[in-house]
Motif scaffolding. Structure first.
Motif, PDB file in Angstrom:
ATOM      1  N   ASP A   1      -0.370  11.945  -8.565  1.00 30.71           N
ATOM      2  CA  ASP A   1      -1.044  12.993  -9.335  1.00 30.71           C
ATOM      3  C   ASP A   1      -2.321  12.531 -10.015  1.00 30.71           C
ATOM      4  OD1 ASP A   1       0.220  11.367 -11.159  1.00 30.71           O
ATOM      5  OD2 ASP A   1       0.928  13.003 -12.444  1.00 30.71           O
ATOM      6  N   LYS A   2      -2.564  11.226 -10.060  1.00 29.85           N
ATOM      7  CA  LYS A   2      -3.757  10.721 -10.735  1.00 29.85           C
ATOM      8  C   LYS A   2      -4.891  10.504  -9.732  1.00 29.85           C
ATOM      9  CE  LYS A   2      -0.848   8.603 -14.217  1.00 29.85           C
ATOM     10  NZ  LYS A   2      -0.311   7.350 -14.806  1.00 29.85           N
TER      11      LYS A   2
ATOM     12  N   MET B   1       0.822  -1.210   0.000  1.00 29.82           N
ATOM     13  CA  MET B   1       0.000   0.000   0.000  1.00 29.82           C
ATOM     14  C   MET B   1       0.855   1.258   0.000  1.00 29.82           C
ATOM     15  SD  MET B   1      -3.230  -0.471  -0.228  1.00 29.82           S
ATOM     16  CE  MET B   1      -3.908   1.034   0.449  1.00 29.82           C
ATOM     17  N   GLY B   2       2.074   1.151   0.485  1.00 33.74           N
ATOM     18  CA  GLY B   2       2.918   2.339   0.542  1.00 33.74           C
ATOM     19  C   GLY B   2       3.576   2.685  -0.775  1.00 33.74           C
ATOM     20  N   SER B   3       3.720   1.702  -1.655  1.00 34.35           N
ATOM     21  CA  SER B   3       4.453   1.939  -2.898  1.00 34.35           C
ATOM     22  C   SER B   3       3.596   1.888  -4.154  1.00 34.35           C
ATOM     23  CB  SER B   3       5.588   0.908  -3.031  1.00 34.35           C
ATOM     24  OG  SER B   3       5.062  -0.408  -3.051  1.00 34.35           O
ATOM     25  N   ILE B   4       2.393   1.318  -4.067  1.00 32.75           N
ATOM     26  CA  ILE B   4       1.602   1.108  -5.278  1.00 32.75           C
ATOM     27  C   ILE B   4       1.221   2.423  -5.958  1.00 32.75           C
ATOM     28  CG2 ILE B   4      -0.610   1.056  -4.062  1.00 32.75           C
ATOM     29  CD1 ILE B   4      -1.474  -1.128  -6.059  1.00 32.75           C
ATOM     30  N   TRP B   5       1.094   3.498  -5.178  1.00 35.05           N
ATOM     31  CA  TRP B   5       0.664   4.761  -5.785  1.00 35.05           C
ATOM     32  C   TRP B   5       1.749   5.375  -6.642  1.00 35.05           C
ATOM     33  CZ3 TRP B   5      -3.880   3.578  -5.495  1.00 35.05           C
ATOM     34  CH2 TRP B   5      -4.422   2.995  -4.352  1.00 35.05           C
ATOM     35  N   GLN B   6       3.003   5.045  -6.361  1.00 38.08           N
ATOM     36  CA  GLN B   6       4.086   5.460  -7.239  1.00 38.08           C
ATOM     37  C   GLN B   6       3.988   4.728  -8.575  1.00 38.08           C
ATOM     38  OE1 GLN B   6       7.881   5.033  -5.268  1.00 38.08           O
ATOM     39  NE2 GLN B   6       7.110   5.893  -3.357  1.00 38.08           N
ATOM     40  N   ASP B   7       3.585   3.446  -8.511  1.00 39.25           N
ATOM     41  CA  ASP B   7       3.405   2.676  -9.746  1.00 39.25           C
ATOM     42  C   ASP B   7       2.254   3.246 -10.569  1.00 39.25           C
ATOM     43  OD1 ASP B   7       5.422   0.988  -8.852  1.00 39.25           O
ATOM     44  OD2 ASP B   7       4.009  -0.381  -7.884  1.00 39.25           O
ATOM     45  N   VAL B   8       1.158   3.608  -9.881  1.00 39.54           N
ATOM     46  CA  VAL B   8       0.015   4.210 -10.563  1.00 39.54           C
ATOM     47  C   VAL B   8       0.436   5.517 -11.245  1.00 39.54           C
ATOM     48  CG1 VAL B   8      -2.214   5.369 -10.183  1.00 39.54           C
ATOM     49  CG2 VAL B   8      -1.747   3.158  -9.104  1.00 39.54           C
ATOM     50  N   ALA B   9       1.202   6.324 -10.539  1.00 39.62           N
ATOM     51  CA  ALA B   9       1.622   7.618 -11.078  1.00 39.62           C
ATOM     52  C   ALA B   9       2.528   7.455 -12.297  1.00 39.62           C
ATOM     53  CB  ALA B   9       2.335   8.427  -9.992  1.00 39.62           C
ATOM     54  N   LYS B  10       3.370   6.434 -12.295  1.00 39.69           N
ATOM     55  CA  LYS B  10       4.349   6.258 -13.365  1.00 39.69           C
ATOM     56  C   LYS B  10       3.785   5.565 -14.593  1.00 39.69           C
ATOM     57  CE  LYS B  10       8.322   5.997 -10.204  1.00 39.69           C
ATOM     58  NZ  LYS B  10       9.367   5.089  -9.641  1.00 39.69           N
TER      59      LYS B  10
ATOM     60  N   ASP C   1      -0.399   4.150 -18.965  1.00 43.53           N
ATOM     61  CA  ASP C   1      -1.690   3.605 -19.373  1.00 43.53           C
ATOM     62  C   ASP C   1      -2.775   3.779 -18.318  1.00 43.53           C
ATOM     63  OD1 ASP C   1      -0.689   2.706 -21.842  1.00 43.53           O
ATOM     64  OD2 ASP C   1       0.082   0.862 -20.925  1.00 43.53           O
ATOM     65  N   VAL C   2      -2.404   4.282 -17.149  1.00 43.61           N
ATOM     66  CA  VAL C   2      -3.367   4.458 -16.064  1.00 43.61           C
ATOM     67  C   VAL C   2      -3.758   5.929 -15.952  1.00 43.61           C
ATOM     68  CG1 VAL C   2      -3.747   4.296 -13.570  1.00 43.61           C
ATOM     69  CG2 VAL C   2      -2.516   2.480 -14.762  1.00 43.61           C
ATOM     70  N   ARG C   3      -5.069   6.181 -15.957  1.00 52.81           N
ATOM     71  CA  ARG C   3      -5.564   7.545 -15.774  1.00 52.81           C
ATOM     72  C   ARG C   3      -6.260   7.717 -14.427  1.00 52.81           C
ATOM     73  NH1 ARG C   3      -7.895   9.989 -21.460  1.00 52.81           N
ATOM     74  NH2 ARG C   3      -5.993   9.651 -22.701  1.00 52.81           N
TER      75      ARG C   3
ATOM     76  N   ARG D   1       4.360   6.504   4.248  1.00 54.67           N
ATOM     77  CA  ARG D   1       4.426   6.203   2.814  1.00 54.67           C
ATOM     78  C   ARG D   1       3.030   6.102   2.222  1.00 54.67           C
ATOM     79  NH1 ARG D   1       7.125   1.055   1.513  1.00 54.67           N
ATOM     80  NH2 ARG D   1       7.271   1.885  -0.583  1.00 54.67           N
ATOM     81  N   ILE D   2       2.098   5.501   2.958  1.00 49.83           N
ATOM     82  CA  ILE D   2       0.721   5.381   2.462  1.00 49.83           C
ATOM     83  C   ILE D   2       0.073   6.751   2.332  1.00 49.83           C
ATOM     84  CG2 ILE D   2      -1.583   4.536   3.007  1.00 49.83           C
ATOM     85  CD1 ILE D   2      -0.262   2.108   4.346  1.00 49.83           C
ATOM     86  N   VAL D   3       0.116   7.527   3.421  1.00 50.72           N
ATOM     87  CA  VAL D   3      -0.568   8.814   3.432  1.00 50.72           C
ATOM     88  C   VAL D   3       0.029   9.778   2.409  1.00 50.72           C
ATOM     89  CG1 VAL D   3      -1.068  10.863   4.821  1.00 50.72           C
ATOM     90  CG2 VAL D   3      -1.354   8.587   5.807  1.00 50.72           C
ATOM     91  N   TYR D   4       1.341   9.961   2.445  1.00 49.85           N
ATOM     92  CA  TYR D   4       1.953  10.880   1.501  1.00 49.85           C
ATOM     93  C   TYR D   4       1.906  10.330   0.073  1.00 49.85           C
ATOM     94  CZ  TYR D   4       3.728  13.747   5.346  1.00 49.85           C
ATOM     95  OH  TYR D   4       3.829  14.571   6.442  1.00 49.85           O
ATOM     96  N   GLY D   5       1.947   9.004  -0.063  1.00 47.24           N
ATOM     97  CA  GLY D   5       1.863   8.403  -1.388  1.00 47.24           C
ATOM     98  C   GLY D   5       0.541   8.699  -2.059  1.00 47.24           C
ATOM     99  N   VAL D   6      -0.539   8.590  -1.302  1.00 46.11           N
ATOM    100  CA  VAL D   6      -1.869   8.889  -1.845  1.00 46.11           C
ATOM    101  C   VAL D   6      -1.996  10.377  -2.156  1.00 46.11           C
ATOM    102  CG1 VAL D   6      -4.323   9.004  -1.277  1.00 46.11           C
ATOM    103  CG2 VAL D   6      -3.020   6.941  -0.746  1.00 46.11           C
ATOM    104  N   ILE D   7      -1.564  11.225  -1.217  1.00 48.81           N
ATOM    105  CA  ILE D   7      -1.699  12.673  -1.396  1.00 48.81           C
ATOM    106  C   ILE D   7      -0.904  13.147  -2.611  1.00 48.81           C
ATOM    107  CG2 ILE D   7      -1.146  14.923  -0.386  1.00 48.81           C
ATOM    108  CD1 ILE D   7      -1.679  13.658   2.365  1.00 48.81           C
ATOM    109  N   ASN D   8       0.284  12.589  -2.807  1.00 46.08           N
ATOM    110  CA  ASN D   8       1.177  13.076  -3.857  1.00 46.08           C
ATOM    111  C   ASN D   8       1.013  12.371  -5.195  1.00 46.08           C
ATOM    112  OD1 ASN D   8       2.400  15.019  -2.188  1.00 46.08           O
ATOM    113  ND2 ASN D   8       3.787  13.485  -1.321  1.00 46.08           N
TER     114      ASN D   8
END
Length: 227
Positions: free
Chosen positions: A63-64, A1-10, A13-15, A54-61
């Motif tokens: 961009d999608k 949960m702490g790192s997946i949002w970086q994958d989403v951002a990068k 193909d994900v909007r 990592r979870i909280v700041y990952g979600v907040i930061n």
């Protein structure tokens, strides 16, 4: 949960991302017999606090836009994730609970920074200090979640909204999300203070008593504090 949002951002193909539950609760609860109130467990507590950051700041930061489809009861890290997202859709009958105090620890994670922004300080204090649960319908009424619908339609509506956002102007959407999340970023010192006090709580008698009471299925007898 702490790192997946970086994958989403990068991922180009994900909007939009949608998170939903698949089990008896929105996210698996922490095992009751997890005992951190031991000086030797300090590295584990420090690691836990780092992961929550990592979870909280990952979600907040990220961009999608992210949408939560809260189709099951949610508490703890599951509730933190669900409410931190940009749009939250809850089943009318699901139960949401900020239950840190039930475990004898300070309310860390998301609640100190997010609940006052979403539903106002009076409602935030009531639900956080009493650990009284709230249904999805009640949560919508006080502004804690974006929408509440019949439980069976939660994911359907979340995907419908995700499709609408995915067809929108992507740069404008992401920049708008960043601007709006500055409200939450301003509360970063509150968030980090709550994490620090939560970490200290893990080593206290109140946490031990809370866990023992839960295991024994009794009401906890918390000691009086002299200060």
């Amino acid at each position: 949960m702490g790192s997946i949002w970086q994958d989403v951002a990068k991922d180009p193909d994900v909007r939009v991302a949608v998170l939903t539950g698949d089990g008896p609760s929105f996210m698996p609860p922490v095992e009751v017999d997890t005992q951190l109130a031991d000086a030797g467990k300090f590295p584990e507590v420090a690691g836990l606090m780092k992961e929550i950051m990592r979870i909280v700041y990952g979600v907040i930061n990220c961009d999608k836009p992210i949408i939560s489809a809260i189709n099951e009861d949610a508490g703890g890290a599951g509730l933190a994730a669900a409410l931190l997202f940009d749009i939250s859709i809850a089943g009318k009958d699901v139960n949401l609970i900020e239950g840190h105090l039930r475990f004898g620890v300070t309310a860390g994670d998301h609640s100190a920074i997010l609940w006052p922004l979403l539903c106002g300080l009076a409602k935030a204090k009531y639900h956080i200090l009493t650990s009284v649960s709230i249904t999805g319908a009640q949560a919508e009424r006080i502004g804690l979640v974006s929408l509440a619908v019949d439980d069976a339609k939660v994911l359907e509506l979340a995907l419908e909204i995700a499709g609408q956002i995915a067809r929108g102007p992507q740069h404008a959407l992401r920049w708008t999300k960043r601007i709006l999340n500055h409200w939450v970023r301003q509360a970063a010192p509150i968030f980090e203070a709550s994490l620090a006090f939560e970490a200290v709580s893990f080593f206290g008698d109140e946490h031990i008593e809370a866990l023992e009471a839960i295991r024994d299925q009794r009401t906890p007898a918390f000691p009086w504090v002299a200060w």
